[in-house]
Enzyme design. Structure first.
Site, PDB file in Angstrom:
ATOM      1  N   GLU A 201       0.834  -1.208   0.000  1.00  0.00           N
ATOM      2  CA  GLU A 201       0.000   0.000   0.000  1.00  0.00           C
ATOM      3  C   GLU A 201       0.868   1.258   0.000  1.00  0.00           C
ATOM      4  OE1 GLU A 201      -2.173   1.675  -1.233  1.00  0.00           O
ATOM      5  OE2 GLU A 201      -3.951   0.724  -0.364  1.00  0.00           O
ATOM      6  N   ASP A 280      -7.037   0.342  -3.948  1.00  0.00           N
ATOM      7  CA  ASP A 280      -8.069   1.363  -4.152  1.00  0.00           C
ATOM      8  C   ASP A 280      -8.648   1.271  -5.563  1.00  0.00           C
ATOM      9  OD1 ASP A 280      -5.945   2.186  -5.666  1.00  0.00           O
ATOM     10  OD2 ASP A 280      -5.564   4.027  -4.547  1.00  0.00           O
TER      11      ASP A 280
HETATM   12  O1  AHR Z   1       0.741   0.663  -3.337  1.00  0.00           O
HETATM   13  C1  AHR Z   1       0.420   0.956  -4.640  1.00  0.00           C
HETATM   14  C2  AHR Z   1      -1.022   1.359  -4.778  1.00  0.00           C
HETATM   15  O2  AHR Z   1      -1.212   2.579  -4.136  1.00  0.00           O
HETATM   16  C3  AHR Z   1      -2.067   0.506  -4.151  1.00  0.00           C
HETATM   17  O3  AHR Z   1      -2.362  -0.670  -4.831  1.00  0.00           O
HETATM   18  C4  AHR Z   1      -3.229   1.422  -4.176  1.00  0.00           C
HETATM   19  O4  AHR Z   1      -4.200   1.118  -3.233  1.00  0.00           O
HETATM   20  C5  AHR Z   1      -2.614   2.778  -3.946  1.00  0.00           C
HETATM   21  O5  AHR Z   1      -3.044   3.692  -4.892  1.00  0.00           O
END
Ligand code: AHR
Length: 483
Positions: A201, A280
């Site tokens: 994340e 996300d």
């Molecule tokens: O960590 C990379 C990305 O960052 C994740 O998959 C996403 O949730 C966020 O935008």
């Protein structure tokens, strides 16, 4: 024995087990995945040929004959009910389908054989993804999967693993998913990629501490056709990336150590499962998935090594991407439309960059005949499919861009190669000989709509995706060029 039998005997049983190619337990004979067909919306479950066996691809081929199919559910074989279905919109992106859902993957994008038996993987282009936001079965999950290194990019994020049930980025350490691609926005590996990275994340990582966004020279660029990727994290400050060739050899450890800073330790995994997207719903990544699991606990390297041996013994191999009448490389061809009553004297031509139907015949002007003639090449993006060079514009090829077919100069980029590669199949309508689909967006087919050529899906969100006359509009008579 299946991979999840091995994890169970290692004391770290699977709590999610996904595969469209085979049973992951020796006793599993239930549904592997569900396909939905374009013609009438009917759905069917594809099971292994026998318990513990390879998927019954012939059942899919017969159910989807003369129409299109997408993969609508990837079932969880673990008994926990952690099935993967069409991903909903998230904090970063909405998908193009109804209510902001992402696309579903074509059912024919990733044909393979396992011990010579045909099966299909899940070829995931951008804006396509699967998710489960009601996870069951607690644990410090870890995942492994098979990958296809001909299909990757630097978009965020082709992931498989643990994410947020809210579809929102809830902060560092709230994901633990395998990423595959050549993204360099965060941490990355040696060479130019692609790499197995960890989406923890707000960052893709391959090392820990303050160095999380750096290059890890011990994480190699991957050039195996099929890849085994392993990510595991424990309840303390320890996590590991391992990888290997799914066809031979053993796993190597690319990183094992502490989590990155700040705020990745203690980790805060939330337990949803994503495939092909970020936490996300960032949905710009592409990749191919064959099988993957998540387990409780922190599997031992010995257990994982036995799983890798099991994957090698499954003998993954590429299978033909095309079927039906052959379009011969090196020949010059024309494409006549077959839709009645509008179009049966019309051919695929180009007017400048635009690809459109025009009435043509052997008595047309030389320039129109040349405009309707195309030189067949080995696919620029995948040698198992084809590319089409314009006879009157040497060096320019048919490619798709924003779902329209265009004739553009080959700029030599990987993106152009992907967008200029199409796979031929037997025509969906008997009035035609061939139907062509995009290699890089396998659910999208060459289709004329109001005289303009698109890559269209059967019943997708755009006007040119309409199901009405879809089979006729994607069926062409391929014959010699006019030259
Ligand atoms: O960590 C990379 C990305 O960052 C994740 O998959 C996403 O949730 C966020 O935008």
């Amino acid at each position: 024995t299946g991979p999840c039998d091995i994890y169970a005997s290692g004391g770290t049983p699977c709590v999610a087990a996904h595969s469209t190619t085979r049973a992951l337990y020796s006793s599993y004979g239930g549904a592997l995945y569900q396909v939905t067909r374009g013609s009438d919306g009917a759905k069917t479950d594809i099971k292994p040929l026998s318990a513990g066996g390879v998927a019954n691809a012939a059942a899919q081929d017969s159910f989807c004959s003369s129409t299109t199919c997408v993969i609508s559910i990837i079932y969880d074989q673990s008994g926990q009910g952690n099935h993967l279905t069409q991903a909903p919109p998230g904090g970063a992106a909405s998908g193009p389908e109804a209510n902001g859902y992402d696309y579903l993957a074509s059912a024919i994008g990733a044909p393979v054989t396992l011990n010579s038996q045909k099966a299909y993987g899940v070829f995931i282009p951008p804006k396509t993804g699967y998710r489960n936001n009601s996870p069951r079965g607690n644990g410090y999950w870890r995942c492994a999967r098979g990958l296809d290194v001909t299909n990757y990019n630097d978009g965020c994020c082709f992931d498989y693993g643990n994410a947020e049930p809210s579809n929102l980025d809830t902060g560092n350490g709230h994901m633990e998913a395998i990423f595959f691609g050549d993204r360099t926005a965060h941490g990355y590996g040696a060479g130019s990629g692609p790499w197995i990275l960890a989406d923890l994340e707000n960052g893709l990582y391959t090392s820990g501490g303050d160095d999380g966004y750096g290059r890890n020279p011990n994480n190699p660029s991957i050039n195996y056709r099929f890849v085994t990727a392993v990510l595991k994290g424990n309840s303390g400050n320890q996590w590991t990336i391992r990888g290997g060739n799914s066809v031979s050899g053993t796993l190597s450890t690319y990183y094992s150590g502490v989590r990155p800073t700040p705020n990745y330790n203690p980790m805060s995994k939330e337990g949803a499962i994503v495939l092909g997207i970020g936490g996300d719903n960032s949905n710009a990544g592409r990749g191919t998935f064959y099988e993957g699991v998540m387990t409780t606990g922190y599997p031992s390297d010995t257990t994982e090594n036995a799983v890798q041996a099991n994957i090698v013994a499954a003998k993954y191999a590429p299978s033909a991407l095309q079927s039906g009448p052959e379009i011969t490389v090196g020949s010059t061809v024309s494409f006549r439309a077959t839709t009645l009553p509008c179009c049966t004297t019309k051919y695929i031509t180009h007017v400048g960059a635009n690809v459109q139907l025009q009435v043509a015949s052997s008595s047309s002007t030389v320039s129109l005949r040349r405009s309707a003639s195309w030189i067949v090449h080995v696919g620029l993006g995948n040698s198992g499919c084809l590319s089409f060079e314009s006879v009157d514009s040497p060096g320019s090829f048919i490619r798709h861009s924003s779902n329209k077919l265009l004739v553009n100069v080959n700029d030599g980029s990987k993106l152009f190669a992907q967008e200029a590669t199409f796979c031929s199949h037997e025509a969906l309508s008997s009035a035609g000989t061939n139907t062509l689909r995009s290699w890089s967006f396998p659910a999208r087919y060459w289709r004329h709509y109001r005289g303009t050529l698109y890559v269209a899906s059967n019943g997708g969100p755009n006007a040119f995706d309409t199901k009405m006359t879809f089979n006729d509009d994607v069926s062409f008579v391929v014959a010699s060029g006019f030259q």
